[in-house]
Design an enzyme around this catalytic site. Sequence first.
Site, PDB file in Angstrom:
ATOM      1  N   SER A  13      -3.285  -2.651   4.227  1.00 55.82           N
ATOM      2  CA  SER A  13      -3.620  -1.566   5.156  1.00 55.82           C
ATOM      3  C   SER A  13      -3.507  -0.228   4.448  1.00 55.82           C
ATOM      4  CB  SER A  13      -2.626  -1.537   6.333  1.00 55.82           C
ATOM      5  OG  SER A  13      -2.479  -2.803   6.929  1.00 55.82           O
ATOM      6  N   HIS A  17      -0.405  -0.315   1.870  1.00 61.29           N
ATOM      7  CA  HIS A  17       0.708  -1.236   2.075  1.00 61.29           C
ATOM      8  C   HIS A  17       0.169  -2.664   2.095  1.00 61.29           C
ATOM      9  CE1 HIS A  17       4.655  -2.528   3.312  1.00 61.29           C
ATOM     10  NE2 HIS A  17       4.072  -3.303   4.206  1.00 61.29           N
ATOM     11  N   ASN A  65      -1.133   6.146   2.243  1.00 58.23           N
ATOM     12  CA  ASN A  65      -0.393   5.089   1.551  1.00 58.23           C
ATOM     13  C   ASN A  65      -1.170   3.785   1.687  1.00 58.23           C
ATOM     14  OD1 ASN A  65       1.842   3.755   0.278  1.00 58.23           O
ATOM     15  ND2 ASN A  65       2.536   3.050   2.284  1.00 58.23           N
ATOM     16  N   ASP A  80       6.159   3.010   6.680  1.00 60.24           N
ATOM     17  CA  ASP A  80       4.998   2.121   6.855  1.00 60.24           C
ATOM     18  C   ASP A  80       4.526   2.085   8.313  1.00 60.24           C
ATOM     19  OD1 ASP A  80       5.155   1.455   4.131  1.00 60.24           O
ATOM     20  OD2 ASP A  80       6.551  -0.177   4.524  1.00 60.24           O
TER      21      ASP A  80
HETATM   22  C1  GAR Z   1       0.369  -2.698  -4.280  1.00 59.32           C
HETATM   23  O1  GAR Z   1       0.292  -4.034  -3.828  1.00 59.32           O
HETATM   24  C2  GAR Z   1       0.711  -1.794  -3.114  1.00 59.32           C
HETATM   25  O2  GAR Z   1       0.138  -2.171  -1.908  1.00 59.32           O
HETATM   26  C3  GAR Z   1       2.216  -1.945  -3.070  1.00 59.32           C
HETATM   27  O3  GAR Z   1       2.620  -1.946  -4.410  1.00 59.32           O
HETATM   28  C4  GAR Z   1       1.568  -2.509  -5.207  1.00 59.32           C
HETATM   29  C5  GAR Z   1       1.266  -1.548  -6.319  1.00 59.32           C
HETATM   30  O4  GAR Z   1       0.392  -2.111  -7.250  1.00 59.32           O
HETATM   31  N1  GAR Z   1       2.826  -0.887  -2.334  1.00 59.32           N
HETATM   32  C6  GAR Z   1       3.904  -1.040  -1.585  1.00 59.32           C
HETATM   33  O5  GAR Z   1       4.493  -2.095  -1.461  1.00 59.32           O
HETATM   34  C7  GAR Z   1       4.364   0.224  -0.891  1.00 59.32           C
HETATM   35  N2  GAR Z   1       5.439  -0.057  -0.021  1.00 59.32           N
HETATM   36  P1  GAR Z   1      -0.323  -1.210  -8.335  1.00 59.32           P
HETATM   37  O6  GAR Z   1       0.776  -0.401  -9.039  1.00 59.32           O
HETATM   38  O7  GAR Z   1      -0.956  -2.203  -9.262  1.00 59.32           O
HETATM   39  O8  GAR Z   1      -1.311  -0.331  -7.654  1.00 59.32           O
END
Ligand code: GAR
Length: 205
Positions: free
Chosen positions: A129, A102, A100, A138
């Site tokens: 991370s 985060h 994942n 997480d």
């Molecule tokens: C990213 O910032 C990722 O780290 C976050 O969602 C966004 C997705 O962007 N993930 C989380 O918050 C997971 N808990 P993307 O769809 O443009 O890749």
Amino acid sequence: LISGSGSNLQALMDDATNGGAFEIVAVSSKRADAGGLERARRAGIPAEVLDHRDYAGREPYEAELRTLIDRYAPGLVILAGFMRILTPAFVEHYAGRMLNIHPSLLPKFRGLQTHQRALDADEREHGASVHFVTPELDGGPVVIQARLSIHPGEDAATLAQRVLTLEHVIYPRAVGWFAQGRLRLGEDGRPRLDGAPLLSPIRLD
Ligand code: GAR
């Protein structure tokens, strides 16, 4: 697995087509309107929607998701902005083969609104991370982190964008290591890179 714009998916697909050590075999989205679905389809990658609201509960939904994933027999399941909490049983099925990303310097700011929370806490540094997924939300062992300095007066939207740019660097890197057999989750629950346990995450400043 995605839910949103899929910019991390795009970074992974770009890496894969530019000599990366891995191939994205399929994409599944929680939402039909996720921009990432279009990105996948444009790249000729099978992209399927599995909306939990279409299922009677967590278990039938996850059973279907598991069937879908296992049909493609991926070596690694990549959560790329997948905004759904997975049950311990589901996570255990993919133990050591699910990553994942985060948007915080874990263990700080698990969960949502990480950028605003980092600002509210007057943090000077923030980042992202990549970690192996364990049943604790997480909370899995971190492989690599990218960090940046928070600018004075910066808002959450700008910070999120700057962190996202770093995400696009570290996620392909971690996935590449895994695909090359360099990265594993050890039996002691610690990531191992090139055979050596990671005592702390790899850092990209
Ligand atoms: C990213 O910032 C990722 O780290 C976050 O969602 C966004 C997705 O962007 N993930 C989380 O918050 C997971 N808990 P993307 O769809 O443009 O890749």
